[in-house]
Scaffold this active site. Structure first.
Site, PDB file in Angstrom:
ATOM      1  N   LYS A  25       1.039  -1.091  -0.169  1.00  0.00           N
ATOM      2  CA  LYS A  25      -0.029  -0.068  -0.038  1.00  0.00           C
ATOM      3  C   LYS A  25       0.941   1.343  -0.078  1.00  0.00           C
ATOM      4  CE  LYS A  25      -1.563   1.484   4.411  1.00  0.00           C
ATOM      5  NZ  LYS A  25      -1.292   2.801   4.529  1.00  0.00           N
ATOM      6  N   ASN A  26       1.739   1.290   0.938  1.00  0.00           N
ATOM      7  CA  ASN A  26       2.697   2.346   1.030  1.00  0.00           C
ATOM      8  C   ASN A  26       3.802   2.588  -0.303  1.00  0.00           C
ATOM      9  OD1 ASN A  26       1.179   3.104   3.170  1.00  0.00           O
ATOM     10  ND2 ASN A  26       2.728   2.440   4.754  1.00  0.00           N
ATOM     11  N   CYS A 119      -5.002  12.065  13.638  1.00  0.00           N
ATOM     12  CA  CYS A 119      -4.942  10.888  13.104  1.00  0.00           C
ATOM     13  C   CYS A 119      -4.730  10.148  14.582  1.00  0.00           C
ATOM     14  CB  CYS A 119      -3.364  10.718  12.486  1.00  0.00           C
ATOM     15  SG  CYS A 119      -2.826   9.398  12.504  1.00  0.00           S
ATOM     16  N   ARG A 124       0.978  14.193  13.148  1.00  0.00           N
ATOM     17  CA  ARG A 124       1.206  13.802  11.837  1.00  0.00           C
ATOM     18  C   ARG A 124       1.716  15.036  11.033  1.00  0.00           C
ATOM     19  NH1 ARG A 124      -0.514   8.647  10.224  1.00  0.00           N
ATOM     20  NH2 ARG A 124       1.018   8.508   8.790  1.00  0.00           N
ATOM     21  N   ASP A 307       5.311   0.338  12.174  1.00  0.00           N
ATOM     22  CA  ASP A 307       4.080  -0.141  11.542  1.00  0.00           C
ATOM     23  C   ASP A 307       4.007  -1.665  11.943  1.00  0.00           C
ATOM     24  OD1 ASP A 307       3.739   1.710   8.484  1.00  0.00           O
ATOM     25  OD2 ASP A 307       3.333   2.028  10.572  1.00  0.00           O
ATOM     26  N   ARG A 399      -8.749  -0.483   5.193  1.00  0.00           N
ATOM     27  CA  ARG A 399      -7.991   0.560   4.736  1.00  0.00           C
ATOM     28  C   ARG A 399      -6.675   0.171   3.964  1.00  0.00           C
ATOM     29  NH1 ARG A 399      -6.182   4.575   8.393  1.00  0.00           N
ATOM     30  NH2 ARG A 399      -5.080   5.301   6.614  1.00  0.00           N
TER      31      ARG A 399
END
Ligand code: EPZ
Length: 420
Positions: A25-26, A119, A124, A307, A399
């Site tokens: 995803k990133n 967030c 952030r 993460d 997500r």
């Protein structure tokens, strides 16, 4: 998926078999944003079908892109920019729309992006992004919740990031490829997703050198072409399933993987006594009964990734003894700990450190997912809990994880999605 869907897990089922890792995803987020830099045709393969990607595609359509989604391939082109506006409904669900700032300024000289919302994992900031873009000639103003940026033509700079920032590095890199002159970016983040973005930009005709990995030298071009690109595997999804394999008496083969991206996790799991067989693009993970406690600190890549912190915390509740997890990247990334305690974990928070006493047994409860990676940690907790666990706010999981319930079911877990 509805905003208020939830996941039901009947725990204590043995997981065995193989799971295939989806695209990162990133990596896909900045690479789709890079489409703005060219009027050419792009074809991306191994694109993860997750909510954040769909939201960014909507944002791109909003500014003039045409795209086709076939399985995990996205064919996309933005030959005429319709507007530089990224509306709030796009930004609210993913902060990644900030990644459109650099490309819009570089191609269009104008960007109007809704301010990223709050967030749950912490403050952030994007001051490094704005500082660098201002030095490149952009002017910013903030009106009615929007960031409005304008730049005649971005100028090359020699810029040192004050701190490691993944999307900050990506934003300025994408601004520099069309800027006038040669830009040097120093103290760049080193995440694999950034190297994948450099590969894409180079395929588009950008000229990027990096003799030392933390320094990128970019010779600006007047225009760039489209490209075809296969997205790297998602190292965070990979790490999540590796942790699942270490739980109870599971045995999981992880395919379409890139084990070297998660060396920091594999080293920790070895220290804990887990047996992991590593091949070039796959791993076999089996739990090995007694788990030893460890002390872990999150760091920028190649250190242990923030993460994966929540997911590892779930595993540490099953180690015999006291572990510590120190979170250095974000200032509020332990909300999963409070939820794991509802299952029966014994986690105490002291500032940026979680102290985890194990081994604790879990009983199913109703839990609340507060953010993307916390939701994965709670699902892992439900897998080892007696009885039924319900994870509310399950959209958080969707997500960033492609078909996680289905992938777990295929491994033998009893997981259901309920759209209330
Ligand atoms: C990226 O976020 C990832 N998101 C995050 O993944 C990840 O947790 C994070 O990097 C750290 O690895 C994407 O790539 C889309 P940062 P990013 O800028 O770029 C401070 C997930 O779960 N900072 O590297 O927003 C900041 O406050 C998500 O997939 C500034 O002070 O993170 C934070 O404390 C969650 N000023 C630290 O640096 C800035 O201008 C790292 O942030 C920028 C950052």
């Amino acid at each position: 998926m509805m905003q208020n869907s939830k996941i039901l897990i009947e725990g204590r089922k043995r997981l065995e078999g193989s799971v295939s890792i989806s695209g990162a995803k990133n990596a896909a987020l900045p690479e789709l944003a890079a489409v703005v830099l060219s009027s050419g045709k792009f074809s991306f393969s191994n694109v993860p079908r997750v909510k954040d990607i769909h939201v960014l595609l909507k944002a791109l359509k909003n500014i003039g892109a045409e795209f086709q989604l076939t399985g995990s391939t996205v064919d996309i082109q933005l030959d005429t920019l319709r507007s530089g506006l990224v509306p709030p409904e796009i930004v609210e669900t993913t902060r990644a729309s900030v990644l459109l700032l650099g490309p819009l300024l570089a191609r269009h000289g104008y960007a109007r992006v809704s301010m990223p919302g709050g967030c749950p994992i912490g403050d952030r900031k994007i001051n490094y992004h704005i500082d660098g873009l201002e030095k490149m000639g952009a002017s910013f103003r903030f009106e009615e919740g929007y960031i409005i940026a304008e730049a005649p033509r971005l100028q090359a700079i020699d810029f040192q990031f004050p701190g490691k920032t993944v999307t900050g590095t990506e934003n300025l890199l994408m601004a520099a490829v069309l800027a006038e002159g040669t830009t040097t970016l120093r103290n760049c983040a080193l995440e694999p997703e950034i190297s994948d973005l450099v590969q894409l930009l180079t395929a588009m005709g950008a000229e990027i050198q990096s003799d030392d990995p933390e320094t990128l030298v970019i010779k600006g071009k007047s225009s760039l072409d489209g490209a075809t690109h296969c997205i790297i595997p998602d190292r965070i999804e990979m790490g999540t399933y590796v942790v699942a394999g270490c739980l109870e008496n599971n045995e999981i083969k992880i395919e379409n993987a890139a084990p070297h991206y998660i060396d920091s996790l594999l080293d920790i799991l070895k220290e804990m006594g887990c047996a992991i067989q590593v091949d070039a693009d796959s791993m076999i993970v089996r739990s090995c009964g007694e788990l030893r406690p460890v002390r872990v600190e999150t760091e920028p890549y190649p250190g242990f990734p923030t993460d994966l912190q929540a997911q590892l915390t779930t595993l540490l509740t099953q180690a015999n003894g006291t572990s510590q997890v120190v979170e250095h990247i974000f200032d509020n990334r332990f909300q999963h700990a409070l939820e794991l305690n509802k299952l029966g974990a014994d986690i105490r928070l002291e500032g940026n450190t979680a102290i985890i006493n194990g081994k604790t047994s879990f009983a199913g409860r109703d839990l609340l997912a507060t953010d993307l990676r916390a939701s994965a940690a709670l699902v892992l907790g439900g897998l080892i809990a007696d009885g039924e666990t319900v994870v509310h706010n399950a959209y958080q999981l969707f997500r960033g994880y492609e078909n996680m319930p289905e992938k777990l079911q295929k491994l033998g877990a009893c997981v259901k999605i309920i759209d209330s």
